[in-house]
Motif scaffolding. Structure first.
Motif, PDB file in Angstrom:
ATOM      1  N   ASP A 134       0.945  -1.227   0.243  1.00  0.00           N
ATOM      2  CA  ASP A 134      -0.040  -0.090  -0.010  1.00  0.00           C
ATOM      3  C   ASP A 134       0.904   1.254  -0.121  1.00  0.00           C
ATOM      4  O   ASP A 134       0.578   2.359  -0.120  1.00  0.00           O
ATOM      5  N   LEU A 135       2.051   1.035   0.439  1.00  0.00           N
ATOM      6  CA  LEU A 135       3.049   2.438   0.483  1.00  0.00           C
ATOM      7  C   LEU A 135       4.232   2.190  -0.609  1.00  0.00           C
ATOM      8  O   LEU A 135       5.253   2.843  -0.397  1.00  0.00           O
ATOM      9  N   ASP A 136       3.935   1.471  -1.605  1.00  0.00           N
ATOM     10  CA  ASP A 136       4.602   1.430  -2.714  1.00  0.00           C
ATOM     11  C   ASP A 136       4.937   2.666  -3.779  1.00  0.00           C
ATOM     12  O   ASP A 136       4.420   2.445  -4.800  1.00  0.00           O
ATOM     13  N   ASP A 137       5.484   3.782  -3.116  1.00  0.00           N
ATOM     14  CA  ASP A 137       5.352   5.233  -3.620  1.00  0.00           C
ATOM     15  C   ASP A 137       6.685   5.852  -3.226  1.00  0.00           C
ATOM     16  O   ASP A 137       7.029   5.751  -2.118  1.00  0.00           O
ATOM     17  N   SER A 138       7.083   6.672  -4.108  1.00  0.00           N
ATOM     18  CA  SER A 138       8.454   7.356  -3.712  1.00  0.00           C
ATOM     19  C   SER A 138       8.314   8.606  -2.614  1.00  0.00           C
ATOM     20  O   SER A 138       9.132   8.951  -2.092  1.00  0.00           O
ATOM     21  N   SER A 139       7.070   8.640  -2.200  1.00  0.00           N
ATOM     22  CA  SER A 139       6.858   9.670  -0.976  1.00  0.00           C
ATOM     23  C   SER A 139       6.933   8.891   0.365  1.00  0.00           C
ATOM     24  O   SER A 139       7.125   9.733   1.192  1.00  0.00           O
ATOM     25  N   PHE A 140       7.343   7.681   0.233  1.00  0.00           N
ATOM     26  CA  PHE A 140       7.035   6.844   1.439  1.00  0.00           C
ATOM     27  C   PHE A 140       8.497   6.018   1.734  1.00  0.00           C
ATOM     28  O   PHE A 140       9.259   5.941   0.758  1.00  0.00           O
ATOM     29  N   LEU A 141       8.695   5.944   2.928  1.00  0.00           N
ATOM     30  CA  LEU A 141       9.739   5.184   3.316  1.00  0.00           C
ATOM     31  C   LEU A 141       9.343   3.876   4.071  1.00  0.00           C
ATOM     32  O   LEU A 141       8.614   4.075   4.923  1.00  0.00           O
ATOM     33  N   VAL A 142       9.852   2.852   3.611  1.00  0.00           N
ATOM     34  CA  VAL A 142       9.293   1.502   4.396  1.00  0.00           C
ATOM     35  C   VAL A 142      10.201   0.807   5.023  1.00  0.00           C
ATOM     36  O   VAL A 142      11.553   0.383   4.414  1.00  0.00           O
ATOM     37  N   ILE A 143      10.152   0.715   6.222  1.00  0.00           N
ATOM     38  CA  ILE A 143      11.531   0.261   7.075  1.00  0.00           C
ATOM     39  C   ILE A 143      10.734  -1.267   7.823  1.00  0.00           C
ATOM     40  O   ILE A 143       9.719  -1.323   8.122  1.00  0.00           O
ATOM     41  N   ILE A 166       6.899   5.782   6.835  1.00  0.00           N
ATOM     42  CA  ILE A 166       6.988   7.081   6.815  1.00  0.00           C
ATOM     43  C   ILE A 166       6.811   7.769   5.569  1.00  0.00           C
ATOM     44  O   ILE A 166       7.353   7.539   4.508  1.00  0.00           O
ATOM     45  N   LEU A 167       5.930   8.625   5.800  1.00  0.00           N
ATOM     46  CA  LEU A 167       5.621   9.780   4.644  1.00  0.00           C
ATOM     47  C   LEU A 167       6.302  10.942   4.842  1.00  0.00           C
ATOM     48  O   LEU A 167       6.407  11.668   5.830  1.00  0.00           O
ATOM     49  N   ARG A 168       6.883  11.300   3.570  1.00  0.00           N
ATOM     50  CA  ARG A 168       7.466  12.814   3.301  1.00  0.00           C
ATOM     51  C   ARG A 168       6.589  13.560   2.424  1.00  0.00           C
ATOM     52  O   ARG A 168       6.400  13.155   1.550  1.00  0.00           O
ATOM     53  N   LEU A 169       6.218  14.747   3.122  1.00  0.00           N
ATOM     54  CA  LEU A 169       5.626  15.799   2.447  1.00  0.00           C
ATOM     55  C   LEU A 169       6.352  16.900   2.065  1.00  0.00           C
ATOM     56  O   LEU A 169       6.966  17.591   2.980  1.00  0.00           O
ATOM     57  N   THR A 170       6.889  16.963   0.751  1.00  0.00           N
ATOM     58  CA  THR A 170       8.179  17.907   0.467  1.00  0.00           C
ATOM     59  C   THR A 170       7.741  19.435   0.668  1.00  0.00           C
ATOM     60  O   THR A 170       8.553  20.332   0.781  1.00  0.00           O
ATOM     61  N   ASP A 171       6.373  19.860   0.659  1.00  0.00           N
ATOM     62  CA  ASP A 171       6.039  21.306   0.511  1.00  0.00           C
ATOM     63  C   ASP A 171       6.528  21.792   1.743  1.00  0.00           C
ATOM     64  O   ASP A 171       7.032  23.008   1.688  1.00  0.00           O
ATOM     65  N   VAL A 172       6.508  21.538   2.747  1.00  0.00           N
ATOM     66  CA  VAL A 172       6.604  21.933   3.975  1.00  0.00           C
ATOM     67  C   VAL A 172       7.648  21.134   5.053  1.00  0.00           C
ATOM     68  O   VAL A 172       7.678  21.118   6.147  1.00  0.00           O
ATOM     69  N   GLU A 173       8.199  20.046   4.015  1.00  0.00           N
ATOM     70  CA  GLU A 173       9.344  19.023   4.867  1.00  0.00           C
ATOM     71  C   GLU A 173       8.770  18.696   6.303  1.00  0.00           C
ATOM     72  O   GLU A 173       9.221  18.609   7.200  1.00  0.00           O
ATOM     73  N   THR A 174       7.611  17.737   6.054  1.00  0.00           N
ATOM     74  CA  THR A 174       6.967  17.153   7.241  1.00  0.00           C
ATOM     75  C   THR A 174       6.764  15.912   6.978  1.00  0.00           C
ATOM     76  O   THR A 174       6.767  15.229   6.040  1.00  0.00           O
ATOM     77  N   TYR A 175       6.903  15.254   8.319  1.00  0.00           N
ATOM     78  CA  TYR A 175       6.995  13.680   8.072  1.00  0.00           C
ATOM     79  C   TYR A 175       6.123  13.030   9.128  1.00  0.00           C
ATOM     80  O   TYR A 175       5.812  13.355  10.132  1.00  0.00           O
ATOM     81  N   PHE A 176       5.027  12.044   8.475  1.00  0.00           N
ATOM     82  CA  PHE A 176       4.445  11.160   9.547  1.00  0.00           C
ATOM     83  C   PHE A 176       4.644   9.668   9.614  1.00  0.00           C
ATOM     84  O   PHE A 176       5.429   9.283   8.567  1.00  0.00           O
ATOM     85  N   ILE A 177       4.607   9.167  10.712  1.00  0.00           N
ATOM     86  CA  ILE A 177       5.144   7.694  10.628  1.00  0.00           C
ATOM     87  C   ILE A 177       3.763   6.628  11.222  1.00  0.00           C
ATOM     88  O   ILE A 177       2.720   7.338  11.947  1.00  0.00           O
ATOM     89  N   ARG A 178       3.628   5.793  10.773  1.00  0.00           N
ATOM     90  CA  ARG A 178       2.411   4.611  11.055  1.00  0.00           C
ATOM     91  C   ARG A 178       3.430   3.165  11.303  1.00  0.00           C
ATOM     92  O   ARG A 178       4.036   2.965  10.529  1.00  0.00           O
ATOM     93  N   TYR A 179       3.108   2.687  12.331  1.00  0.00           N
ATOM     94  CA  TYR A 179       3.782   1.158  12.510  1.00  0.00           C
ATOM     95  C   TYR A 179       2.419   0.171  12.546  1.00  0.00           C
ATOM     96  O   TYR A 179       1.467   0.311  13.046  1.00  0.00           O
TER      97      TYR A 179
END
Length: 998
Positions: A134-143, A166-179
């Protein structure tokens, strides 16, 4: 958050929640949100409000959303708006299903609060993710334990169950995390809840049993890995540094880093933080060890890394009289010679925007005491000077020193943002707040004596030191409730003192720096550097030396012209001094019917002398601080490898320009008041030349010393010798015999520019004015003939008579006197006959003891009679010619008033008295085997002793050098400019600074 804003958000939640009826889970989410921001009492109040709003019938939903969004836009930052959208999405997701109407409503709200559809869609994607795919996208980091995605960034962490997204939103360089998983994980010491999205803030770390820690820098570097144009590998191995005094500043320090990191350098006072920074940035060369960037030694091969390193010292690097925009503009011109004016201005505006300084573009920087912009803005401008050229490695010395907590955080936010763009940034920091402390990716801690005692993650540093001393809470690096870290804990532990038997602290530390260093070497492993020899692309292109010269001149001149006080004082100083001095020395007898007359003013020589001292003083003071005030700026610009010659030549040209204007104003005012006619140009050239000489003296001391106070103490030391050894205050003949000379100006006088300037003024005024030009040749012939007949010939005759009368004496002393006097007669006659080109007297070689007799004495007497007749004839011819000239210039009908007017206008009796030296009772002196003429030096001919001899008595009308004869005025000016040239060379080669340093 204001009450009005909170009410607006509750209204927004109510609108979204009741779209498909409010569920119990949605209500619990709202309650959790309120408890996270408010007290229980206030949370209950607003939960009740939520219930009331969600129970209301639908009203004009579109208008209500517009009003709420407008209020949110006025009060919330963009990052806070993203969190709000996250809360809304989690709210409608809490019942396990998101209806199309709910989804559409969220996008409508997002659009209203200026969140892009892309960012909203990615938050939906993160909240709804159930599997890695579901997160296979360049906006995400999968650990995860074993990476299994292709498009997303990935990070492998062994023994981790499930996955972290971990989602990266580049406009304001904000990161969200979900486990999603079963492993007990902690985010900054707080349990990371499964299936719940959280903010991943700067400096965060994720820890859990059986897994390695995951730091903020590890996460960010995965997103940034492809964004920089070249990977930076920075390696400092076994760095040691010993000061010139023998004190050890650094001991075996190691740093290994890659680009995209913010590295903090911390330590107690005297631990070597700034020394380490200066070694790492190339300002200082290590005694042992090396510093490499991508394999290139920055100390041995500085040209390889030219343009890669930037440095922001603790002190200001700003030109205080320029605006913020001008500071950046001229810095850009020195970095990018290939850019057009339009490109330069675009770069400056872009940099100002990124610094948040667009509104201050046209504000003058000002000094720290006379502030125009705030301290935080000054720091940002300082950093902006380096950001213009985008160095890959930036060193910043105490950027938060003297700033408020808010300004400090703003500065560190800026530096962190730069590191996130792939830059490697080293920061010396002192007493950081918790938020600032957590911004660092790595921390290097030094202890007193230059010992390295820690290198690693900042939060882990607290745990590291607690563990060594076995504190009870050694497993807690941060406050579990608020997540704050107290950096002071580290130094409290490091510097813990021994308690004596009376329970009082002693000066002895429980653990010495050397022991801390031993713990470090045992417990912390320095990572191996990655291999990469390709350097990042360097955008800067330094302009050529001529363009640099133009930039330096324009920048410095604009700075001076912007400083109204500086400009006013420097422009008024010369005319005011000229008026004061000229008015004071404008002497005349009050009972005289003619009033003031230039010819009768006995103070003109004093005015000339004081004018020279004024020119020296003005030249010194205008230049004495020129280089020392730029020293910090020069230290920064050293990383650009700019032309030293262009910088110095720009200073010289500007100083010469100021001196030209100052001396011109001085001459105009002074000559007007004292009625010195026809000599303005010659006076100006002398004063301008001596002022330029003083400019170079000032620039040399400004370059050599580190304190403005020291420089101004030195100015009297430089001026007083020029005053005392000019030949005016104390005549050269009256100096200490060890340093004086009878036949010429003593050597101590020859090295004084004031002596050459004063002589030039006096000689030129006497013989080059409209009156002097008429009579000088005739007066010279008469004066030389008079000297020969009145002083020289009688002296020779007297010596000859003594020798003849004492020839038969048997006294050894008398014999010695005869021998000396005969040698004097022989030497003087030889010079005289050579001068008049007379070769008929063939007995010169017989004039010595043993061959001298009465017959020879008669021949010499006959020769002296011929010489007397010769010089009397010259005198009479010159006297007759002068009388004829006077007659031709005299209008008999007006009783000679025209000639008298000419004399009163241009001829000064006091100057004539000095240059003729007629008041000196010593008209002729004897030195060794020659006679020295002291009277009428202004009429003397140059009499060089050898090919390169230029020395003569003061006020002689011409000088000799290398077989050439030159008018004294021009020769003296040439000497002053040769002295100036020598000082220019000394300035370029830093001779004085090297002497001072030794």
């Amino acid at each position: 958050m204001s009450e009005q804003l909170l009410q607006a958000i509750i209204r927004l939640f109510a609108l979204v929640a009741k779209e498909d009826s409010v569920t119990e889970q949605e209500r619990k989410n709202i309650e959790g949100f309120l408890l996270g921001h408010l007290s229980e009492e206030m949370a209950e109040k607003y939960l009740t409000l939520f219930d009331q709003l969600s129970a209301l019938q639908d009203s004009n939903e579109s208008q209500e959303i517009t009003e709420i969004c407008a209020q949110i836009n006025r009060e919330l930052k963009q990052a806070q708006k993203l969190v709000l959208i996250l809360q809304l999405i989690e709210l409608i997701q809490s019942d396990g299903d998101i209806s199309p109407k709910e989804r559409e409503l969220v996008f409508t709200i997002s659009e209203g609060i200026k969140i892009t559809p892309h960012d909203t869609e990615k938050i939906f994607q993160l909240v709804g993710a159930r599997t890695v795919s579901d997160l296979d996208d360049s906006s995400f980091l999968v650990i995860q334990d074993t990476p299994s995605v292709r498009s997303a960034h990935s990070l492998e962490v062994k023994h981790l169950s499930g996955f972290i997204g971990i989602l990266r939103l580049t406009d304001v360089e904000t990161y969200f995390i979900r486990y999603e998983g079963d492993t007990a994980l902690y985010l900054n010491g707080i349990p990371l809840k499964n299936k719940q999205v959280s903010i991943y803030s700067t400096g965060s770390s994720i820890k859990g049993e059986n897994i390695r820690p995951i730091y903020y820098s590890d996460v960010i570097s995965r997103f940034k890995v492809d964004e920089s144009d070249g990977k930076i590998n920075f390696v400092a191995r076994k760095i040691s540094y010993t000061f010139k005094t023998g004190t050890i500043g650094l001991r075996n320090v190691n740093v290994v880093e890659e680009g995209g990191k913010l590295i903090g350098l911390m330590g107690a006072s005297g631990s070597g933080k700034s020394t380490l920074l200066n070694v790492l940035n190339g300002n200082e060369t290590p005694t042992e060890g090396y510093v490499h960037i991508n394999g290139y030694d920055i100390h041995k091969e500085p040209h390889r890394v030219e343009g890669l390193i930037g440095y922001v010292p603790q002190d200001d690097l700003l030109m205080e009289d320029l605006t913020v925009g001008q500071n950046l503009y001229y810095a850009a011109k020195l970095c990018f010679g290939q850019y057009s004016e339009e490109e330069l201005n675009e770069l400056v505006l872009k940099t100002l925007s990124s610094l948040g300084l667009s509104e201050t573009k046209d504000l003058k920087v000002g000094s720290p005491l006379e502030k125009t912009i705030s301290g935080g803005q000054r720091k940002r401008v300082n950093i902006g000077l380096e950001l213009l050229r985008e160095p890959s490695v930036l060193f910043v010395d105490e950027p938060t020193s003297g700033l408020s907590s808010r300004d400090s955080e703003n500065i560190m936010d800026l530096l962190k943002e730069l590191s996130l763009k792939g830059k490697l940034i080293f920061v010396v920091i002192h007493q950081p707040s918790s938020d600032i402390f957590k911004m660092f990716d790595k921390l290097v801690i030094l202890d007193v004596g230059g010992y390295q005692i820690y290198y690693g993650n900042p939060v882990d540093g607290v745990l590291y030191f607690k563990d060594i001393i076995e504190m009870v809470d050694r497993d807690k690096g941060a406050c579990l409730a608020c997540g704050n870290v107290n950096p002071e804990q580290i130094f409290n532990i490091i510097e813990t003192k021994v308690v004596n038997e009376y329970g009082r602290l002693t000066d002895e530390r429980r653990i010495s720096p050397k022991r801390w260093n031993k713990y470090f070497e045992e417990k912390i492993e320095i990572p191996s550097p990655a291999e990469n020899s390709r350097l990042p692309e360097i955008h800067q292109q330094i302009p050529n030396k001529v363009k640099q010269l133009k930039v330096f001149i324009a920048r410095d001149l604009l700075s001076k012209l912007s400083n109204k006080q500086y400009l006013l004082i420097n422009l008024l100083e010369a005319p005011v001094l000229a008026f004061i001095l000229a008015y004071i020395v404008r002497y005349f007898q009050t009972d005289s019917l003619l009033g003031y007359q230039f010819s009768k003013n006995m103070n003109i020589p004093a005015f000339f002398f004081m004018s020279i001292i004024v020119a020296l003083f003005m030249g010194l003071t205008v230049s004495a601080e020129e280089i020392i005030k730029d020293r910090k700026i020069l230290k920064r610009e050293a990383f650009l490898h700019l032309s030293k010659g262009s910088y110095l030549f720009s200073k010289i040209l500007i100083m010469f320009g100021f001196s030209a204007v100052q001396t011109f104003c001085y001459v105009l005012i002074g000559d007007f008041i004292l009625e010195i006619d026809g000599m303005n140009a010659s006076y100006w050239l002398v004063l301008f030349s001596i002022s330029c000489f003083a400019n170079l003296m000032g620039l040399n001391i400004s370059s050599a010393f580190n304190s403005a106070v020291t420089i101004y103490i030195l100015i009297p030391i430089l001026l007083i010798p020029q005053l005392m050894l000019s030949g005016v205050v104390v005549k050269f003949d009256n100096l200490n015999p060890h340093i004086s000379s009878k036949s010429a100006v003593p050597l101590v006088g020859e090295v004084m520019a004031s002596r050459w300037a004063f002589e030039a003024l006096m000689v030129s005024q006497f013989k080059d004015n409209a009156y002097g030009k008429l009579f000088y040749p005739l007066d010279k012939a008469m004066a030389n003939a008079e000297y020969k007949t009145v002083y020289w010939l009688p002296k020779i005759e007297s010596e000859l008579s003594f020798c003849l009368q004492s020839l038969r004496s048997e006294d050894d002393l008398v014999k010695q006197q005869i021998e000396h006097k005969l040698a004097l007669i022989q030497n003087e006659l030889r010079k005289e006959l050579d001068y008049i080109n007379y070769d008929k007297f063939t007995k010169l070689d017989e004039i010595k003891y043993g061959t001298f007799n009465g017959v020879l004495a008669e021949d010499i007497s006959e020769l002296l009679g011929s010489l007397k007749r010769y010089y009397n004839n010259i005198f009479n011819k010159a006297s007759t010619a002068k009388d004829q000239l006077i007659f031709s210039l005299t209008d008999a009908s007006e009783s000679g008033n025209e000639l008298d007017l000419l004399k009163n206008t241009f001829y000064n009796e006091s100057i004539a008295e000095i240059v003729k030296n007629t008041n000196d009772p010593k008209r002729i002196l004897e030195e060794k085997d020659e006679l020295i003429q002291k009277v009428y030096p202004i009429y003397m001919n140059a009499n060089p002793a050898h090919f390169a001899d230029f020395r003569a008595q003061i006020y002689v009308p011409e000088k000799h050098f290398a077989g050439l004869y030159m008018d004294t005025y021009y020769f003296n000016i040439l000497v002053i400019w040769l002295m100036t040239l020598f000082l220019t060379l000394a300035l370029y080669q830093d001779w004085l600074r090297k002497i001072v340093n030794r």
